[in-house]
Design a protein around this motif. Structure first.
Motif, PDB file in Angstrom:
ATOM      1  N   UNK A 437      38.908  55.691  35.429  1.00  0.00           N
ATOM      2  CA  UNK A 437      39.798  55.417  34.539  1.00  0.00           C
ATOM      3  C   UNK A 437      40.523  54.121  34.961  1.00  0.00           C
ATOM      4  N   UNK A 438      41.221  54.091  36.303  1.00  0.00           N
ATOM      5  CA  UNK A 438      42.029  53.100  36.624  1.00  0.00           C
ATOM      6  C   UNK A 438      41.216  52.052  36.806  1.00  0.00           C
ATOM      7  N   UNK A 439      39.862  52.169  37.118  1.00  0.00           N
ATOM      8  CA  UNK A 439      39.000  50.680  37.203  1.00  0.00           C
ATOM      9  C   UNK A 439      38.873  50.011  35.858  1.00  0.00           C
ATOM     10  N   UNK A 440      38.660  50.831  34.929  1.00  0.00           N
ATOM     11  CA  UNK A 440      38.678  50.205  33.378  1.00  0.00           C
ATOM     12  C   UNK A 440      40.002  49.693  33.140  1.00  0.00           C
ATOM     13  N   UNK A 441      41.046  50.202  33.419  1.00  0.00           N
ATOM     14  CA  UNK A 441      42.216  49.781  33.008  1.00  0.00           C
ATOM     15  C   UNK A 441      42.692  48.358  34.007  1.00  0.00           C
ATOM     16  N   UNK A 442      42.311  48.323  35.076  1.00  0.00           N
ATOM     17  CA  UNK A 442      42.273  46.980  35.865  1.00  0.00           C
ATOM     18  C   UNK A 442      41.375  46.134  35.284  1.00  0.00           C
ATOM     19  N   UNK A 443      40.282  46.512  34.765  1.00  0.00           N
ATOM     20  CA  UNK A 443      39.337  45.385  34.076  1.00  0.00           C
ATOM     21  C   UNK A 443      39.993  44.873  32.935  1.00  0.00           C
ATOM     22  N   UNK A 444      40.792  45.590  32.012  1.00  0.00           N
ATOM     23  CA  UNK A 444      41.359  45.304  30.719  1.00  0.00           C
ATOM     24  C   UNK A 444      42.654  44.319  31.110  1.00  0.00           C
ATOM     25  N   UNK A 445      43.245  44.561  32.424  1.00  0.00           N
ATOM     26  CA  UNK A 445      44.363  43.837  32.885  1.00  0.00           C
ATOM     27  C   UNK A 445      44.032  42.490  33.238  1.00  0.00           C
ATOM     28  N   UNK A 446      42.794  42.441  33.910  1.00  0.00           N
ATOM     29  CA  UNK A 446      42.055  41.110  34.458  1.00  0.00           C
ATOM     30  C   UNK A 446      41.668  40.323  33.186  1.00  0.00           C
ATOM     31  N   UNK A 447      41.337  40.893  32.152  1.00  0.00           N
ATOM     32  CA  UNK A 447      40.521  40.247  30.967  1.00  0.00           C
ATOM     33  C   UNK A 447      41.808  39.786  30.186  1.00  0.00           C
ATOM     34  N   UNK A 448      42.984  40.187  30.257  1.00  0.00           N
ATOM     35  CA  UNK A 448      44.034  39.856  29.307  1.00  0.00           C
ATOM     36  C   UNK A 448      44.690  38.446  30.351  1.00  0.00           C
ATOM     37  N   UNK A 449      44.487  38.719  31.405  1.00  0.00           N
ATOM     38  CA  UNK A 449      45.216  37.900  32.483  1.00  0.00           C
ATOM     39  C   UNK A 449      44.257  36.690  32.474  1.00  0.00           C
ATOM     40  N   UNK A 450      42.921  36.513  32.255  1.00  0.00           N
ATOM     41  CA  UNK A 450      42.256  35.320  32.032  1.00  0.00           C
ATOM     42  C   UNK A 450      42.603  34.637  30.906  1.00  0.00           C
ATOM     43  N   UNK A 451      43.452  35.103  29.865  1.00  0.00           N
ATOM     44  CA  UNK A 451      43.767  34.245  28.641  1.00  0.00           C
ATOM     45  C   UNK A 451      44.968  33.058  29.217  1.00  0.00           C
ATOM     46  N   UNK A 452      45.933  33.922  29.857  1.00  0.00           N
ATOM     47  CA  UNK A 452      46.971  32.907  30.465  1.00  0.00           C
ATOM     48  C   UNK A 452      46.865  32.173  31.679  1.00  0.00           C
ATOM     49  N   UNK A 453      45.838  32.826  32.387  1.00  0.00           N
ATOM     50  CA  UNK A 453      45.434  32.015  33.794  1.00  0.00           C
ATOM     51  C   UNK A 453      46.166  32.628  35.044  1.00  0.00           C
ATOM     52  N   UNK A 454      46.881  33.911  34.611  1.00  0.00           N
ATOM     53  CA  UNK A 454      47.420  34.620  35.639  1.00  0.00           C
ATOM     54  C   UNK A 454      46.259  35.276  36.742  1.00  0.00           C
ATOM     55  N   UNK A 455      45.156  35.636  35.974  1.00  0.00           N
ATOM     56  CA  UNK A 455      44.093  35.881  36.675  1.00  0.00           C
ATOM     57  C   UNK A 455      43.294  34.705  37.332  1.00  0.00           C
TER      58      UNK A 455
END
Length: 473
Positions: A437-455
């Motif tokens: 579950x934590x892995x999928x949550x991490x993926x969602x965090x990274x995917x939102x981060x792609x928008x702002x470039x924080x990832x």
């Protein structure tokens, strides 16, 4: 890149004035070498009057004054790029501008690539990636609505919303990962599963709402497509010309004059509407005209709004066919040529056959009824009322990241056994462990981060984003 000092013309050539931007570690020394202003010693955010002077020429043996200019000095980090920057305001002569650029390049500058100033602003933390992309949207905006959306994104409203969502997701992930550190204690739960499901659902709703706004954003950004259709000689081309205040389409009494689509855009209440004049619909043996009519049907498919122009009572079959073809569109029926006949009995079956569609009477030739028609067109677009703080997604890259984040959160909900029953979420037996579950949550965090470039964003992605900017920005 950070060791280079760049220069470029930031204004369109040929105007009364031209602005040249210089940014980088050697910006001050290079500019100081071609004028009397010592930029290193100038107060930050000040403007100085000076002359641009070229070195002594071999012909005259004397330096040549190129232009009288104003030099604006910006010390890092308080500049657009976050670097030492200078802007030279010259007269708009192409010779002058090219000569100043030649002197800057000879002094050690490099000509900037498209979007390089904004890329440096992003890399130096002056704005995030979504704000940087909003700069290009702001430059391209050609109506109030698209300008409003770009300004909202540039001010960071979208970024703030994403930051809140990522913070909530990170908190959930941290609690799940904390459980892993105490895996020996099987009954120990730091994250209540019911609360976790509720929070995940709420976050997913926000993400889904943002993703759904992309369709509206694209319509506002590119213009609402409006197809003008009807039989030959009902006044389609005349209406287009009247709406855009220009003789754009050929008007003739000869049937079948329009054989291809003609497009133009006008602003109605701050929103761009893209009008498409089409070939007249009729039975014909002319191969070229038949191709034009087929294209008319294709334009109906692509349109959001269809204006069906008539000048006489359509048959019942014509009613049925048009309603069938515009089933998922906003249809407006236009009775044209009211200057010739305004007899309501002539169109007695209009409201009977089409009770759910607006009917507008106009004279395209003389401009009667066009104000009412424009109001009807705006209402038919069904666009939301936008405020300065509204968040509308306009970028395909952002939309893709939101969709992938939504899919990641759906996997989290499925893994916790959450399913929708009669429109409500219910908990079944969970099938995934906390680490998955934590892995999928991490993926969602990274995917939102792609928008702002924080990832971390790959260089080729950055290159693709900023290549579409104009030079000088």
């Amino acid at each position: 890149m950070k060791n280079d000092t760049i220069c470029a013309l930031a204004t369109a050539p040929g105007g009364a004035l031209g602005i040249i931007r210089i940014s980088g570690p050697e910006a001050f020394s290079i500019v100081s070498s071609i004028c009397s202003v010592k930029c290193e010693c100038a107060e930050p955010n000040t403007i100085r009057y000076t002359h641009i002077v070229s070195p002594a020429s071999t012909e005259s043996g004397k330096p040549q004054t190129i232009d009288e200019v104003m030099v604006s000095v910006f010390h890092a980090p308080r500049s657009y790029t976050g670097e030492d920057s200078v802007e030279i305001s010259c007269h708009g002569s192409r010779y002058i501008l090219n000569k100043v650029l030649e002197l800057l390049v000879a002094g050690g500058c490099r000509m900037a690539r498209p979007g390089e100033y904004t890329m440096r602003a992003y890399l130096n933390g002056k704005m995030d990636l979504s704000q940087a992309e909003a700069v290009a949207d702001l430059i391209a905006s050609n109506n109030r609505a698209s300008h409003q959306m770009a300004m909202s994104q540039l001010r960071g409203h979208f970024s703030s919303e994403l930051a809140k969502l990522r913070e909530q997701l990170l908190k959930l992930t941290s609690l799940l990962e904390l459980e892993l550190d105490f895996s020996d204690h099987e009954d120990l739960e730091f994250a209540d599963r019911n609360q976790l499901v509720e929070l995940t659902i709420n976050i997913d709703k926000h993400i889904t709402r943002l993703a759904h706004s992309f369709q509206t954003g694209q319509v506002i950004k590119q213009g609402v497509p409006v197809a003008i259709v009807g039989k030959t000689n009902v006044g389609k081309s005349t209406l287009l010309n009247r709406l855009i205040h220009e003789e754009r389409a050929i008007v003739s009494d000869i049937h079948g004059t329009t054989r291809d689509t003609i497009e133009d855009t006008i602003d109605i209440q701050g929103v761009a509407f893209r009008f498409i004049d089409t070939a007249g619909i009729r039975q014909t043996t002319d191969t070229i005209e038949q191709m034009g009519i087929e294209k008319t049907y294709q334009m109906i498919e692509k349109a959001r709004i269809v204006l069906w122009i008539i000048d006489q009572e359509p048959s019942e079959n014509e009613f049925k066919e048009m309603i069938h073809r515009t089933n998922d569109k906003s249809l407006i029926i236009i009775i044209n040529k009211i200057d010739k006949t305004n007899n309501s009995s002539t169109f007695a079956n209009i409201h009977l056959n089409t009770p759910d569609y607006p009917v507008i009477k106009i004279s395209a030739k003389w401009g009667q009824g066009l104000d009412e028609l424009e109001r009807a067109i705006y209402q038919a677009a069904e666009l939301p009322a936008l405020s300065d703080s509204d968040i509308i997604v306009t970028n395909a890259r952002h939309y893709d990241a939101l969709v992938r984040a939504h899919e990641s959160l759906e996997r989290v909900l499925e893994g916790m056994g959450a399913v929708i029953v009669d429109g409500q979420w219910e908990m079944l037996n969970p099938s995934l462990s906390g680490d998955l579950l934590a892995e999928d949550l991490r993926l969602a965090i990274d995917q939102l981060g792609e928008i702002t470039g924080s990832q971390i964003t790959p260089n080729e992605v950055l290159g693709n984003i900023f290549t579409h900017f104009c030079v000088g920005k």
